[in-house]
Design a protein around this motif. Structure first.
Motif, PDB file in Angstrom:
ATOM      1  N   LEU A 274       0.820  -1.214   0.000  1.00  0.00           N
ATOM      2  CA  LEU A 274       0.000   0.000   0.000  1.00  0.00           C
ATOM      3  C   LEU A 274       0.856   1.267   0.000  1.00  0.00           C
ATOM      4  O   LEU A 274       0.334   2.379   0.006  1.00  0.00           O
ATOM      5  N   GLY A 275       2.154   1.081   0.028  1.00  0.00           N
ATOM      6  CA  GLY A 275       3.063   2.231   0.007  1.00  0.00           C
ATOM      7  C   GLY A 275       3.088   3.001   1.308  1.00  0.00           C
ATOM      8  O   GLY A 275       3.416   4.191   1.336  1.00  0.00           O
ATOM      9  N   MET A 276       2.750   2.328   2.409  1.00  0.00           N
ATOM     10  CA  MET A 276       2.761   3.017   3.702  1.00  0.00           C
ATOM     11  C   MET A 276       4.206   3.321   4.120  1.00  0.00           C
ATOM     12  O   MET A 276       5.097   2.498   3.954  1.00  0.00           O
ATOM     13  N   ASP A 277       4.399   4.516   4.662  1.00  0.00           N
ATOM     14  CA  ASP A 277       5.740   4.900   5.112  1.00  0.00           C
ATOM     15  C   ASP A 277       6.110   4.186   6.407  1.00  0.00           C
ATOM     16  O   ASP A 277       7.274   3.929   6.676  1.00  0.00           O
ATOM     17  N   PHE A 278       5.092   3.926   7.213  1.00  0.00           N
ATOM     18  CA  PHE A 278       5.323   3.360   8.544  1.00  0.00           C
ATOM     19  C   PHE A 278       4.412   2.163   8.799  1.00  0.00           C
ATOM     20  O   PHE A 278       3.301   2.100   8.281  1.00  0.00           O
ATOM     21  N   ILE A 279       4.919   1.284   9.644  1.00  0.00           N
ATOM     22  CA  ILE A 279       4.045   0.294  10.269  1.00  0.00           C
ATOM     23  C   ILE A 279       4.305   0.435  11.768  1.00  0.00           C
ATOM     24  O   ILE A 279       5.452   0.586  12.201  1.00  0.00           O
ATOM     25  N   PHE A 280       3.242   0.473  12.547  1.00  0.00           N
ATOM     26  CA  PHE A 280       3.379   0.676  13.993  1.00  0.00           C
ATOM     27  C   PHE A 280       2.991  -0.642  14.666  1.00  0.00           C
ATOM     28  O   PHE A 280       1.811  -0.983  14.752  1.00  0.00           O
ATOM     29  N   ILE A 281       3.991  -1.388  15.076  1.00  0.00           N
ATOM     30  CA  ILE A 281       3.736  -2.718  15.641  1.00  0.00           C
ATOM     31  C   ILE A 281       3.428  -2.568  17.132  1.00  0.00           C
ATOM     32  O   ILE A 281       4.337  -2.460  17.955  1.00  0.00           O
TER      33      ILE A 281
END
Lengths: 101, 487
Positions: free
Chosen positions: B281-288
């Motif tokens: 999706l081209g997300m800059d971040f993933i917040f785990i």
């Protein structure tokens, strides 16, 4: 020294290590989970647990840990309170100033 | 002061030779050192003992680095160290910046882990009225913080669109009139998003955020939606806002949409699929983010919860996979690591309310319930919804700003989360970067203070810090991590 489990599902807290306040605070933390009676003598405080013996034995150890945690916190407060209060005062004062605009 | 240091012979050690106050821990075969300025250093065991003896002298390969970091007493640059500390702890100076508006308790989803106390969309009396919202904006602007962020949450905030729309307009007007920096954000499941609503949000520079838990089956299993696929709605609108942001038409800034991942037991072992979903999706971040045993999640903990060690394993595997993707040219960052790195690498304050001392409850954030009640944080509000108002700090119609800030709830949270007074924390190597959560402690352990040796949140954070510090020590991984926080 302290926090010994007795056969009747109780714990003895030696006055040389545990203040009455620490044990009472621990009892307050556990008040919803364990039926606790505290008996104070010159040597310390004995905590006895009501209710099912199995559950009392299970939670008795956790209760002793909590009393130790409270005592450590109080000891730390005596040692570190000056710095802790500076941090706390700074944070609360800064947040309390209402914006002038 | 050195806690639990290995025994070394003092000999004729002078005060000048004794190292200044620092924290340490053996990790990965070496010793990690940190201090209150936020500096860190690694030593092998031999050099660590040498430092403790006062025998690590100029000319030693580690000396210059240790001196710069404030670990050599004779080379302490107090101005530089104080500046680093002040920058890292900037939150102590500014008051609450994050203002969470619960515009409605209603929601059209029934998520397994919902912590917000959401109720069905047909319920009455669960929406924030316009007068309450307006008074809440006025209240938020009384904070001394120059930057005010208003975050619209729920329930599902789009179910109370009328109030949200008016509030956005009013807050923007107020921001212009007072010259304050104003950030507006909507946290939505996007199921009720339309072109018109999206256009309004973009025109008013409102950023959007949605939950995205991974591939369709996983997302929809966590986030139950009777009227269709929650996943399809989320992805559709994330793509929509992403495209608008890429094109940046007109004068208004169109922010990149962001997404929140909540890790449940069903996520474990599926880290690659989840991260691939974000990357695609081209997300800059993933917040785990770990799940907290609050709200519905507490009742379902046996089914959807996990231990700290299980989460840390998932986090470590995820970060390794993110390094792999970065090395192949996919620029995706992990947000928790970024926030830690800002403190560790740059000695900056990421303004993350969950990881600071004292915690952000009240003094960093406020949560405004639909009826105008004010809580120290959204987690505190969730508890009130279950009948416990311990974290209630006031009401927008009845309380003055100063009364809220000096309310028992705010003061108790600030005192209980002060790491200088937390046994275990006050000597922890991660103390300069960490923070405790009184609401979590209260829910999980029965007191605001908690007890860190058996605290799962503490174990989780320690595991994440370990993962980040060990990765920083690795040449390739460290370079990737540093690039994430380059200015």
């Amino acid at each position: 020294m302290g926090g010994k489990m007795k056969k009747e599902a109780g714990v003895f807290f030696d006055a040389r290590v545990y203040s009455p306040e620490a044990v009472k605070l621990a009892a307050a933390v556990f008040s919803g989970r364990l039926d606790i009676s505290l008996k104070r003598t010159a040597r310390g405080i004995t905590a006895t647990f009501g209710g099912a013996a199995e559950r009392a034995a299970e939670l008795g150890g956790a209760f002793a840990n909590e009393a130790l945690n409270q005592q450590c916190r109080m000891d730390l407060e005596r040692k570190n309170s000056r710095l802790a209060r500076i941090v706390l005062t700074k944070a609360l004062l800064s947040a309390t100033q209402r914006h002038a605009g | 002061m050195i806690q639990n240091a290995p025994k070394v012979k003092a000999g004729k050690q002078t005060l000048a030779a004794v190292p200044p106050h620092f924290y340490w821990q053996r990790l990965g075969g070496r010793v990690l050192l940190t201090n209150d300025a936020g500096c860190s250093s690694w030593l092998d065991e031999k050099d660590f003992r040498l430092l403790l003896k006062g025998g690590l002298k100029e000319g030693h390969p580690a000396f210059a680095g240790l001196a710069e970091g404030g670990f050599i007493r004779t080379r302490l640059d107090f101005n530089a160290l104080a500046l680093k500390n002040k920058r890292k702890e900037a939150h102590l100076q500014i008051g609450p910046g994050l203002h969470i508006f619960v515009t409605t308790l209603r929601c059209n989803h029934k998520c397994l882990y919902c912590q917000s106390g959401a109720i069905s969309q047909a319920s009455k009396g669960a929406d924030m009225s316009w007068p309450t919202a307006r008074r809440s904006v006025d209240f938020a602007f009384e904070s001394p913080n120059r930057g005010i962020t208003i975050e619209f949450q729920g329930g599902e905030p789009l179910l109370n669109w009328g109030t949200l729309e008016k509030t956005v307009r009013y807050a923007r007007k107020k921001g212009r009139e007072t010259g304050r920096e104003l950030g507006l954000a909507v946290v939505s499941n996007f199921s009720l998003m339309t072109e018109e609503k999206a256009a309004f949000l973009i025109a008013n520079e409102v950023s959007v955020c949605a939950s995205l838990d991974g591939p369709e089956d996983l997302h929809n299993n966590n986030r139950k939606y009777a009227e269709g696929s929650s996943y399809k709605q989320t992805v559709k609108w994330l793509k929509y806002f992403r495209k608008k942001s890429d094109n940046q038409e007109g004068e208004k800034r169109v922010f990149r949409p962001s997404a929140l991942l909540t890790v449940t037991r069903y996520s474990l072992g599926r880290h690659k699929e989840i991260i691939d979903e974000y990357a695609a999706l081209g997300m800059d971040f993933i917040f785990i983010r770990p799940l907290a045993p609050i709200g519905y999640a507490k009742n379902l903990w046996g089914k959807i919860g996990y231990s700290a060690s299980e989460f840390v394993r998932f986090y470590r595997d995820s970060l390794d996979y993110i390094f792999e993707l970065n090395s192949k040219g996919t620029a995706i960052k992990e947000k928790m690591a970024v926030m830690m790195l800002k403190k560790i690498v740059r000695q900056d304050d990421p303004m993350f309310v969950d990881l600071r001392c004292p915690c952000g409850a009240g003094i960093g954030q406020l949560a405004y319930d639909h009826n105008g009640d004010i809580y120290t944080c959204d987690e505190g509000r969730m508890l009130a919804w279950e009948g416990d108002e311990l974290f209630k700090a006031g009401n927008v119609f009845k309380s003055k700003y100063s009364e809220v800030m000096l309310s028992p709830a705010v003061k108790a949270c600030a005192a209980a989360s002060n790491l200088e007074m937390q046994p275990v924390c006050f000597r922890c190597v991660y103390k300069p970067f960490c923070g405790v959560c009184p609401v979590y402690n209260y829910e999980a352990q029965g007191s605001l203070w908690g007890s860190m040796p058996s605290n799962e949140r503490c174990a989780t954070l320690k595991g994440i810090f370990e993962t980040v510090f060990l990765a920083l020590r690795d040449k390739k991984k460290g370079a990737v991590l540093r690039s994430w926080v380059e200015k």
